[in-house]
Design a protein around this motif. Structure first.
Motif, PDB file in Angstrom:
ATOM      1  N   PHE A 308      10.419   9.500 -26.925  1.00 48.64           N
ATOM      2  CA  PHE A 308      10.477   8.250 -27.691  1.00 48.64           C
ATOM      3  C   PHE A 308       9.086   7.601 -27.738  1.00 48.64           C
ATOM      4  O   PHE A 308       8.880   6.534 -27.178  1.00 48.64           O
ATOM      5  N   PRO A 309       8.147   8.262 -28.378  1.00 50.75           N
ATOM      6  CA  PRO A 309       6.773   7.734 -28.382  1.00 50.75           C
ATOM      7  C   PRO A 309       6.712   6.345 -29.013  1.00 50.75           C
ATOM      8  O   PRO A 309       7.266   6.116 -30.093  1.00 50.75           O
ATOM      9  N   GLY A 310       6.085   5.429 -28.275  1.00 50.65           N
ATOM     10  CA  GLY A 310       5.898   4.087 -28.794  1.00 50.65           C
ATOM     11  C   GLY A 310       7.123   3.196 -28.747  1.00 50.65           C
ATOM     12  O   GLY A 310       7.084   2.058 -29.237  1.00 50.65           O
ATOM     13  N   ALA A 311       8.222   3.656 -28.134  1.00 48.05           N
ATOM     14  CA  ALA A 311       9.446   2.853 -28.104  1.00 48.05           C
ATOM     15  C   ALA A 311       9.331   1.663 -27.157  1.00 48.05           C
ATOM     16  O   ALA A 311      10.078   0.692 -27.298  1.00 48.05           O
ATOM     17  N   ARG A 312       8.422   1.765 -26.193  1.00 45.78           N
ATOM     18  CA  ARG A 312       8.238   0.657 -25.243  1.00 45.78           C
ATOM     19  C   ARG A 312       6.876   0.021 -25.485  1.00 45.78           C
ATOM     20  O   ARG A 312       5.914   0.701 -25.850  1.00 45.78           O
ATOM     21  N   ALA A 313       6.814  -1.276 -25.217  1.00 44.23           N
ATOM     22  CA  ALA A 313       5.522  -1.958 -25.361  1.00 44.23           C
ATOM     23  C   ALA A 313       4.528  -1.450 -24.327  1.00 44.23           C
ATOM     24  O   ALA A 313       3.321  -1.365 -24.603  1.00 44.23           O
ATOM     25  N   HIS A 314       5.019  -1.099 -23.121  1.00 47.33           N
ATOM     26  CA  HIS A 314       4.142  -0.622 -22.057  1.00 47.33           C
ATOM     27  C   HIS A 314       4.857   0.466 -21.271  1.00 47.33           C
ATOM     28  O   HIS A 314       6.047   0.343 -20.949  1.00 47.33           O
ATOM     29  N   ARG A 315       4.133   1.508 -20.919  1.00 48.50           N
ATOM     30  CA  ARG A 315       4.666   2.543 -20.041  1.00 48.50           C
ATOM     31  C   ARG A 315       4.756   2.009 -18.615  1.00 48.50           C
ATOM     32  O   ARG A 315       4.070   1.067 -18.227  1.00 48.50           O
ATOM     33  N   LEU A 316       5.629   2.647 -17.828  1.00 52.59           N
ATOM     34  CA  LEU A 316       5.852   2.210 -16.453  1.00 52.59           C
ATOM     35  C   LEU A 316       4.550   2.211 -15.654  1.00 52.59           C
ATOM     36  O   LEU A 316       4.254   1.242 -14.930  1.00 52.59           O
ATOM     37  N   ARG A 317       3.768   3.270 -15.786  1.00 55.73           N
ATOM     38  CA  ARG A 317       2.529   3.327 -15.000  1.00 55.73           C
ATOM     39  C   ARG A 317       1.600   2.167 -15.362  1.00 55.73           C
ATOM     40  O   ARG A 317       0.956   1.589 -14.480  1.00 55.73           O
ATOM     41  N   ASP A 318       1.523   1.787 -16.615  1.00 58.59           N
ATOM     42  CA  ASP A 318       0.669   0.669 -17.010  1.00 58.59           C
ATOM     43  C   ASP A 318       1.168  -0.647 -16.422  1.00 58.59           C
ATOM     44  O   ASP A 318       0.381  -1.506 -16.021  1.00 58.59           O
ATOM     45  N   VAL A 319       2.489  -0.808 -16.364  1.00 64.00           N
ATOM     46  CA  VAL A 319       3.064  -2.019 -15.776  1.00 64.00           C
ATOM     47  C   VAL A 319       2.734  -2.078 -14.279  1.00 64.00           C
ATOM     48  O   VAL A 319       2.373  -3.137 -13.751  1.00 64.00           O
ATOM     49  N   MET A 320       2.842  -0.947 -13.594  1.00 65.44           N
ATOM     50  CA  MET A 320       2.542  -0.928 -12.163  1.00 65.44           C
ATOM     51  C   MET A 320       1.070  -1.234 -11.907  1.00 65.44           C
ATOM     52  O   MET A 320       0.728  -1.949 -10.965  1.00 65.44           O
ATOM     53  N   GLU A 321       0.189  -0.696 -12.735  1.00 63.87           N
ATOM     54  CA  GLU A 321      -1.237  -0.991 -12.584  1.00 63.87           C
ATOM     55  C   GLU A 321      -1.496  -2.480 -12.768  1.00 63.87           C
ATOM     56  O   GLU A 321      -2.245  -3.099 -11.987  1.00 63.87           O
ATOM     57  N   ALA A 322      -0.867  -3.084 -13.771  1.00 65.37           N
ATOM     58  CA  ALA A 322      -1.060  -4.517 -13.999  1.00 65.37           C
ATOM     59  C   ALA A 322      -0.530  -5.336 -12.837  1.00 65.37           C
ATOM     60  O   ALA A 322      -1.152  -6.328 -12.412  1.00 65.37           O
ATOM     61  N   SER A 323       0.596  -4.945 -12.274  1.00 64.58           N
ATOM     62  CA  SER A 323       1.162  -5.672 -11.130  1.00 64.58           C
ATOM     63  C   SER A 323       0.242  -5.598  -9.923  1.00 64.58           C
ATOM     64  O   SER A 323       0.033  -6.598  -9.223  1.00 64.58           O
ATOM     65  N   MET A 324      -0.315  -4.420  -9.675  1.00 64.94           N
ATOM     66  CA  MET A 324      -1.206  -4.268  -8.527  1.00 64.94           C
ATOM     67  C   MET A 324      -2.511  -5.027  -8.729  1.00 64.94           C
ATOM     68  O   MET A 324      -3.050  -5.615  -7.787  1.00 64.94           O
ATOM     69  N   GLN A 325      -3.020  -5.036  -9.929  1.00 73.66           N
ATOM     70  CA  GLN A 325      -4.255  -5.764 -10.193  1.00 73.66           C
ATOM     71  C   GLN A 325      -4.039  -7.272 -10.101  1.00 73.66           C
ATOM     72  O   GLN A 325      -4.933  -8.015  -9.682  1.00 73.66           O
ATOM     73  N   ALA A 326      -2.842  -7.737 -10.465  1.00 74.11           N
ATOM     74  CA  ALA A 326      -2.557  -9.174 -10.427  1.00 74.11           C
ATOM     75  C   ALA A 326      -2.383  -9.693  -9.008  1.00 74.11           C
ATOM     76  O   ALA A 326      -2.611 -10.882  -8.750  1.00 74.11           O
ATOM     77  N   ALA A 327      -2.009  -8.816  -8.075  1.00 79.71           N
ATOM     78  CA  ALA A 327      -1.784  -9.233  -6.687  1.00 79.71           C
ATOM     79  C   ALA A 327      -2.331  -8.149  -5.764  1.00 79.71           C
ATOM     80  O   ALA A 327      -1.583  -7.346  -5.218  1.00 79.71           O
TER      81      ALA A 327
END
Length: 426
Positions: A308-327
């Motif tokens: 499902f290419p492009g079906a999500r605004a963000h892939r899981l790995r990108d979300v995890m990277e953002a969470s780790m960078q934020a805290a």
């Protein structure tokens, strides 16, 4: 009063059935569910442990008190049909560590409140760890002070345990890294010497006796030692039975005790079995469980993007990277090197400090979105082979359904089975 099922663990090796027990040290619901599914058909009880930093009266990094954690685990057990009477809840590194930046009297008062909460909530395996210095003290305390503080906490636990409940068993000693694991690459380890193990045992026995806790000391079932196993961010030190032989041979001199081995994550099945055979009957595993779960989730993340290419605004790995960078507090001081090296460690370090971020709302939402997208459909075998290769053979053989939830649970179950096998429960 019914005996604690771990009270006689030192005698397990001499009878048919299991000779040791895995200690499942995680608060991730999928990892706990997988451990329950693996343990259900065996003779073993299921030992699930929480650490002082993970679960305490202030909520820890999970946001759960000991009572919250008990309810959390029991809800999972009810949902999948795991009998509550086969659950054992344990508390790990119970002592002043979460408050060691405060003066000792204040930190120990908070440690007393914590262990009372654990005992009152029905945790019946308690690791007493008062080895760390508090504000103004040496980094590590001597055996006498460590034992005196441990006896103080045991007295608090005895006072707080529910009337009619199982009497808790205790673990003493702490020759392991701080809760959370080693911070760097490990080049070598100094095993606990037999004399040090015996001294720890005797000093604690004396401290308990002076505190009038002889009966409680009869429920000390294990001693934490360093058998020569550990992992850092990049590597694993495997168990060497020959190097640990003197330590193993000293165990009969401590009647009724087994050794508890921490940081057994990433050991081979053969090494785990050798540990149990040598008297290290309690095998603790934590980051290894969420490491393999992260592997599975990232594999499913890649499969979802293929289907499902492009079906999500963000892939899981990108979300995890953002969470780790934020805290960054849970990884920043543990990972070293260039920016690229630290980026790699954030996601793929053996220390698995990404595990602290799965409870974040953004991470939970991203995982839920991933499973919703993949649903209950059968995923293509070819993509499972590409991105979840360790599970491919079981899928091809029909032993494992090629569905997202089944695949994620199976990744943790494969690891847990190594521990069950090693303990003689398979």
């Amino acid at each position: 009063m019914t005996d604690n099922p771990l009270q006689d663990i030192a005698q397990w090796r001499g009878r048919p059935g299991p000779s040791g027990i895995p200690s499942i040290c995680t608060a991730h619901p999928m990892a706990i569910e997988a451990a329950m599914r693996c343990t259900l058909p065996t003779e073993l009880p299921l030992l699930i442990e929480a650490t002082c930093n993970q679960v305490n009266q202030d909520g820890g990094y999970t946001g759960m008190t000991p009572e919250d954690f008990r309810v959390f685990v029991e809800k999972i057990a009810t949902r999948i049909g795991f009998p509550a009477d086969r659950l054992i809840l344990g508390g790990d590194h119970l002592g002043p560590n979460p408050w060691k930046d405060q003066p000792a009297d204040q930190a120990m008062e908070k440690a007393e409140v914590m262990i009372r909460a654990y005992a009152a909530a029905g945790f019946t395996k308690l690791h007493l760890d008062c080895s760390m210095g508090c504000a103004g003290e040496a980094v590590a305390l001597d055996d006498t002070e460590t034992a005196a503080r441990a006896a103080r906490l045991a007295a608090a636990a005895e006072d707080a345990r529910p009337e009619g409940g199982l009497p808790p068993v205790y673990i003493i000693g702490t020759e392991v890294p701080i809760p959370g694991g080693a911070m760097e690459e490990i080049e070598g380890l100094e095993l606990t010497s037999p004399d040090a193990a015996l001294t720890t045992y005797e000093v604690h026995r004396e401290a308990f006796t002076q505190a009038g806790l002889q009966e409680a000391f009869s429920r000390v079932i294990g001693l934490v030692v360093q058998p020569g196993v550990e992992f850092g961010n990049h590597n694993v030190i495997g168990y060497d039975p020959d190097a640990a032989q003197d330590l193993s041979n000293a165990l009969p001199r401590m009647a009724g005790l087994v050794y508890e081995a921490h940081s057994t994550d990433y050991q081979t099945r053969e090494a785990l079995a050798a540990l149990v055979a040598d008297g290290f009957a309690i095998l603790k595993v934590g980051p290894g469980l969420t490491f393999v779960l992260r592997e599975a989730l990232y594999g499913l993340d890649a499969i979802a993007e293929e289907l499902f290419p492009g079906a999500r605004a963000h892939r899981l790995r990108d979300v995890m990277e953002a969470s780790m960078q934020a805290a960054p507090k849970n990884w920043d001081r543990y990972y070293h090197g260039s920016d690229a090296e630290r980026a790699l460690q954030r996601h793929f370090s053996y220390s698995d400090r990404i595990r602290y971020y799965w409870p974040d709302p953004a991470a939970r939402d991203a995982v839920a979105e991933l499973f919703d997208l993949l649903g209950d459909r059968d995923l293509p075998e070819t993509l499972i082979g590409q991105y979840l290769g360790a599970l491919y053979a079981d899928v091809r053989a029909g032993r494992l359904a090629p569905r997202a939830n089944d695949l994620a649970l199976a990744a943790v179950e494969r690891l847990t089975q190594d521990y069950i096998f090693a303990c003689g429960g398979a």
